[in-house]
Design a protein around this motif. Structure first.
Motif, PDB file in Angstrom:
ATOM      1  N   LYS A   1       0.948  -1.153  -0.091  1.00 24.98           N
ATOM      2  CA  LYS A   1       0.096   0.085   0.049  1.00 24.98           C
ATOM      3  C   LYS A   1       0.902   1.070  -0.042  1.00 24.98           C
ATOM      4  CE  LYS A   1      -3.511   0.018   2.774  1.00 24.98           C
ATOM      5  NZ  LYS A   1      -4.393   0.215   3.985  1.00 24.98           N
ATOM      6  N   LEU A   2       0.579   2.083  -0.832  1.00 28.03           N
ATOM      7  CA  LEU A   2       1.272   3.459  -1.030  1.00 28.03           C
ATOM      8  C   LEU A   2       0.807   4.427  -0.531  1.00 28.03           C
ATOM      9  CD1 LEU A   2       2.793   2.747  -4.903  1.00 28.03           C
ATOM     10  CD2 LEU A   2       3.673   2.017  -2.582  1.00 28.03           C
ATOM     11  N   PHE A   3      -0.651   4.648  -0.547  1.00 29.28           N
ATOM     12  CA  PHE A   3      -1.562   5.865  -0.257  1.00 29.28           C
ATOM     13  C   PHE A   3      -2.755   5.275   0.107  1.00 29.28           C
ATOM     14  CE2 PHE A   3      -4.427   9.143  -1.362  1.00 29.28           C
ATOM     15  CZ  PHE A   3      -4.104  10.236  -0.483  1.00 29.28           C
ATOM     16  N   GLU A   4      -3.484   6.020   1.116  1.00 30.30           N
ATOM     17  CA  GLU A   4      -4.837   5.678   1.469  1.00 30.30           C
ATOM     18  C   GLU A   4      -5.202   7.139   1.971  1.00 30.30           C
ATOM     19  OE1 GLU A   4      -7.680   3.063   4.440  1.00 30.30           O
ATOM     20  OE2 GLU A   4      -5.548   2.684   4.369  1.00 30.30           O
ATOM     21  N   ALA A   5      -6.805   7.298   1.469  1.00 32.61           N
ATOM     22  CA  ALA A   5      -7.298   8.662   2.096  1.00 32.61           C
ATOM     23  C   ALA A   5      -8.786   8.453   2.119  1.00 32.61           C
ATOM     24  CB  ALA A   5      -6.917   9.518   1.008  1.00 32.61           C
ATOM     25  N   PRO A   6      -9.589   9.280   3.052  1.00 32.18           N
ATOM     26  CA  PRO A   6     -11.071   8.851   3.110  1.00 32.18           C
ATOM     27  C   PRO A   6     -11.619   9.714   1.748  1.00 32.18           C
ATOM     28  CG  PRO A   6     -10.311  10.586   4.775  1.00 32.18           C
ATOM     29  CD  PRO A   6      -9.011  10.024   4.169  1.00 32.18           C
ATOM     30  N   VAL A   7     -12.750   9.146   1.379  1.00 28.41           N
ATOM     31  CA  VAL A   7     -13.410   9.692   0.171  1.00 28.41           C
ATOM     32  C   VAL A   7     -14.966   9.503   0.531  1.00 28.41           C
ATOM     33  CG1 VAL A   7     -14.171   9.385  -2.249  1.00 28.41           C
ATOM     34  CG2 VAL A   7     -11.731   9.516  -1.617  1.00 28.41           C
ATOM     35  N   ASP A   8     -15.862  10.563   0.292  1.00 30.75           N
ATOM     36  CA  ASP A   8     -17.209  10.516   0.547  1.00 30.75           C
ATOM     37  C   ASP A   8     -18.056  10.061  -0.453  1.00 30.75           C
ATOM     38  OD1 ASP A   8     -19.636  10.423   2.069  1.00 30.75           O
ATOM     39  OD2 ASP A   8     -19.762  12.754   1.752  1.00 30.75           O
ATOM     40  N   ASN A   9     -18.504   8.702  -0.800  1.00 26.99           N
ATOM     41  CA  ASN A   9     -19.331   8.143  -1.665  1.00 26.99           C
ATOM     42  C   ASN A   9     -18.461   8.251  -3.058  1.00 26.99           C
ATOM     43  OD1 ASN A   9     -21.777   7.699  -0.333  1.00 26.99           O
ATOM     44  ND2 ASN A   9     -22.264  10.041  -0.177  1.00 26.99           N
ATOM     45  N   GLY A  10     -17.391   7.640  -2.919  1.00 31.63           N
ATOM     46  CA  GLY A  10     -16.612   7.534  -4.203  1.00 31.63           C
ATOM     47  C   GLY A  10     -17.206   6.785  -5.442  1.00 31.63           C
ATOM     48  N   LYS A  11     -17.343   7.131  -6.494  1.00 30.67           N
ATOM     49  CA  LYS A  11     -17.896   6.442  -7.589  1.00 30.67           C
ATOM     50  C   LYS A  11     -17.158   5.931  -8.721  1.00 30.67           C
ATOM     51  CE  LYS A  11     -21.684   8.548  -9.387  1.00 30.67           C
ATOM     52  NZ  LYS A  11     -22.612   9.536  -9.812  1.00 30.67           N
ATOM     53  N   ARG A  12     -16.103   6.655  -9.327  1.00 31.38           N
ATOM     54  CA  ARG A  12     -15.289   6.188 -10.358  1.00 31.38           C
ATOM     55  C   ARG A  12     -13.939   7.165 -10.435  1.00 31.38           C
ATOM     56  NH1 ARG A  12     -19.745   8.083 -13.083  1.00 31.38           N
ATOM     57  NH2 ARG A  12     -19.466  10.005 -14.009  1.00 31.38           N
ATOM     58  N   PHE A  13     -13.078   6.584 -11.067  1.00 32.73           N
ATOM     59  CA  PHE A  13     -11.988   7.188 -11.597  1.00 32.73           C
ATOM     60  C   PHE A  13     -12.042   7.940 -12.688  1.00 32.73           C
ATOM     61  CE2 PHE A  13      -9.929   3.962  -8.584  1.00 32.73           C
ATOM     62  CZ  PHE A  13      -9.544   4.854  -7.714  1.00 32.73           C
ATOM     63  N   ARG A  14     -11.332   9.083 -13.127  1.00 31.32           N
ATOM     64  CA  ARG A  14     -11.055   9.671 -14.514  1.00 31.32           C
ATOM     65  C   ARG A  14      -9.528  10.005 -14.662  1.00 31.32           C
ATOM     66  NH1 ARG A  14     -13.550  12.717 -18.520  1.00 31.32           N
ATOM     67  NH2 ARG A  14     -12.292  14.332 -19.318  1.00 31.32           N
ATOM     68  N   ARG A  15      -8.937   9.729 -15.772  1.00 36.43           N
ATOM     69  CA  ARG A  15      -7.549   9.930 -15.692  1.00 36.43           C
ATOM     70  C   ARG A  15      -7.246  10.804 -16.944  1.00 36.43           C
ATOM     71  NH1 ARG A  15      -3.144   8.264 -18.691  1.00 36.43           N
ATOM     72  NH2 ARG A  15      -4.165   6.730 -19.948  1.00 36.43           N
ATOM     73  N   GLU A  16      -6.752  12.021 -16.655  1.00 35.56           N
ATOM     74  CA  GLU A  16      -6.589  12.781 -17.646  1.00 35.56           C
ATOM     75  C   GLU A  16      -5.126  13.085 -17.809  1.00 35.56           C
ATOM     76  OE1 GLU A  16      -8.503  16.508 -16.368  1.00 35.56           O
ATOM     77  OE2 GLU A  16     -10.549  15.725 -17.007  1.00 35.56           O
ATOM     78  N   ASN A  17      -4.361  12.490 -18.646  1.00 36.15           N
ATOM     79  CA  ASN A  17      -3.041  12.225 -19.018  1.00 36.15           C
ATOM     80  C   ASN A  17      -2.533  11.635 -17.391  1.00 36.15           C
ATOM     81  OD1 ASN A  17      -2.906  13.448 -21.602  1.00 36.15           O
ATOM     82  ND2 ASN A  17      -2.814  15.407 -20.634  1.00 36.15           N
ATOM     83  N   ASP A  18      -1.807  12.372 -17.045  1.00 35.76           N
ATOM     84  CA  ASP A  18      -0.971  11.741 -15.730  1.00 35.76           C
ATOM     85  C   ASP A  18      -1.840  12.353 -14.230  1.00 35.76           C
ATOM     86  OD1 ASP A  18       1.204  10.817 -16.891  1.00 35.76           O
ATOM     87  OD2 ASP A  18       2.524  12.860 -16.680  1.00 35.76           O
ATOM     88  N   THR A  19      -2.892  12.843 -14.407  1.00 34.01           N
ATOM     89  CA  THR A  19      -3.660  13.234 -13.369  1.00 34.01           C
ATOM     90  C   THR A  19      -4.741  12.463 -13.269  1.00 34.01           C
ATOM     91  OG1 THR A  19      -3.461  15.673 -13.778  1.00 34.01           O
ATOM     92  CG2 THR A  19      -5.240  15.192 -12.554  1.00 34.01           C
ATOM     93  N   ILE A  20      -4.953  11.915 -11.798  1.00 36.04           N
ATOM     94  CA  ILE A  20      -5.985  10.946 -11.385  1.00 36.04           C
ATOM     95  C   ILE A  20      -6.977  11.578 -10.689  1.00 36.04           C
ATOM     96  CG2 ILE A  20      -6.301   8.780 -10.214  1.00 36.04           C
ATOM     97  CD1 ILE A  20      -4.634   8.325 -12.751  1.00 36.04           C
ATOM     98  N   LEU A  21      -8.367  11.641 -11.316  1.00 37.37           N
ATOM     99  CA  LEU A  21      -9.463  12.379 -10.416  1.00 37.37           C
ATOM    100  C   LEU A  21     -10.428  11.197 -10.025  1.00 37.37           C
ATOM    101  CD1 LEU A  21     -10.299  14.756 -13.253  1.00 37.37           C
ATOM    102  CD2 LEU A  21      -9.076  15.421 -11.177  1.00 37.37           C
ATOM    103  N   VAL A  22     -11.075  11.724  -9.028  1.00 43.65           N
ATOM    104  CA  VAL A  22     -12.126  10.905  -8.296  1.00 43.65           C
ATOM    105  C   VAL A  22     -13.324  11.591  -8.519  1.00 43.65           C
ATOM    106  CG1 VAL A  22     -12.989   9.902  -6.161  1.00 43.65           C
ATOM    107  CG2 VAL A  22     -10.502   9.403  -6.716  1.00 43.65           C
ATOM    108  N   VAL A  23     -14.287  10.975  -9.087  1.00 43.08           N
ATOM    109  CA  VAL A  23     -15.950  11.506  -9.094  1.00 43.08           C
ATOM    110  C   VAL A  23     -16.689  10.917  -8.107  1.00 43.08           C
ATOM    111  CG1 VAL A  23     -17.872  11.791 -10.588  1.00 43.08           C
ATOM    112  CG2 VAL A  23     -15.567  11.709 -11.638  1.00 43.08           C
ATOM    113  N   ALA A  24     -17.142  11.642  -7.283  1.00 42.30           N
ATOM    114  CA  ALA A  24     -17.894  11.078  -6.108  1.00 42.30           C
ATOM    115  C   ALA A  24     -19.366  11.654  -6.218  1.00 42.30           C
ATOM    116  CB  ALA A  24     -17.460  11.625  -4.883  1.00 42.30           C
ATOM    117  N   ASN A  25     -20.266  11.547  -5.386  1.00 39.91           N
ATOM    118  CA  ASN A  25     -21.766  11.691  -5.501  1.00 39.91           C
ATOM    119  C   ASN A  25     -21.938  13.266  -5.932  1.00 39.91           C
ATOM    120  OD1 ASN A  25     -22.623   9.359  -5.348  1.00 39.91           O
ATOM    121  ND2 ASN A  25     -23.942   9.773  -3.413  1.00 39.91           N
TER     122      ASN A  25
END
Length: 298
Positions: free
Chosen positions: A163-187
């Protein structure tokens, strides 16, 4: 858009051409509209499917845990390929389509992460991955890192299951990758993963029912209406809000009001400019007076 099209929407996605995709859990329908609200295509599914991404509208991947299969549909919502996992694997809990050849599969029965080439039906790699699949909502693999999203957390592993990283997310739904950027789409929010810093909120609205983004705008459904927000305007608004919060924090800690540094610097510049003008006038007046006195003496 017509509120009837947005009503009872379970999820919404926007591709980079401004087309909208509405998924309704009530009848398992997946409908595509253009930017003017005109219907382009519609699929009536028999079981629930999870839409991975619509960033490439020519090849949209959908995964069904119930049916243990994956579909790819084209820009008109016509099925172009179907992959059946039941005959070759155990129980696949989540998938990630890396490209038009390879899939990453989380096999719950063997607790392994499988790299699978579906074009020639071969398993490339298999890694032990004994994680909890409870509340699992999405999977992404990028540059030898495995991103796992649940309704409450984001976790990042390497391929050795460290495990390299962990963080809380409220109602996470899916990932979106834009080049090297990782996004999390929640509710009702969108977060960005910043390496070595953590998660940063880039868009949020507590009253939103569904949110998403493409390369140009943020989208949200609120009160059965569709709203679009400029990325640049949202960024400026968040920066201004952050500055206000920082000023309030300083005022609370010191007990003294803090002046706006931008206004202060402008005021100082104006004052300095005024002082320089006054000095110049005094010098010019002195020169004129000296010339007059010299003329009288002569």
């Amino acid at each position: 858009m017509d509120t009837l099209k947005l009503k009872e929407a379970k999820d919404m996605l926007a591709d980079d051409y401004g087309n909208l995709y509405i998924y309704k859990n009530k009848d398992f329908s997946f409908t595509k509209y253009d930017s003017l609200g005109k219907q382009i295509g519609k699929m009536m599914l028999t079981v629930p499917y999870k839409v991975q991404t619509v960033q490439n509208p020519l090849n949209v991947p959908l995964f069904s845990e119930n049916a243990q299969e994956m579909k790819f549909v084209d820009q008109n919502m016509n099925e172009i390929q179907r992959i059946d996992f039941k005959q070759k694997f155990g129980f696949i809990r989540m998938t990630y389509a890396e490209d038009l050849q390879q899939l990453w599969l989380l096999d719950d029965s063997t607790k392994r992460l499988i790299q699978y080439n579906f074009r020639n039906d071969t398993t490339i790699n298999s890694f032990p991955f004994d994680i909890s699949f409870e509340d699992l909502t999405d999977l992404l693999v990028y540059e030898a890192k495995v991103y796992v999203l649940t309704k409450k957390h984001i976790r990042i592993y390497n391929l050795k299951f460290e495990k390299l990283f962990e963080a809380p997310v409220d109602n996470g739904k899916r990932f979106r990758r834009e080049n090297d950027t990782i996004l999390v789409v929640a509710n009702n929010s969108i977060l960005k993963y910043v390496p070595e810093k953590g998660m940063s909120v880039v868009f949020d609205d507590p009253d939103a029912q569904i949110v998403d983004k493409n390369i140009l705008s943020y989208f949200e459904i609120k009160g059965n209406k569709l709203y679009l927000y400029s990325l640049e305007k949202v960024k400026k608004a968040r920066q201004q809000k952050q500055q206000e919060i920082e000023l309030q924090t300083i005022e609370q800690s010191t007990g003294k009001p803090v002046e706006n540094t931008g206004e202060k610097s402008n005021g100082e510049a104006e004052k300095k400019s005024s002082d320089n003008t006054l000095e110049q006038l005094i010098e010019e007046t002195s020169e004129v007076q000296a010339a007059g006195v010299e003329k009288l003496i002569n």
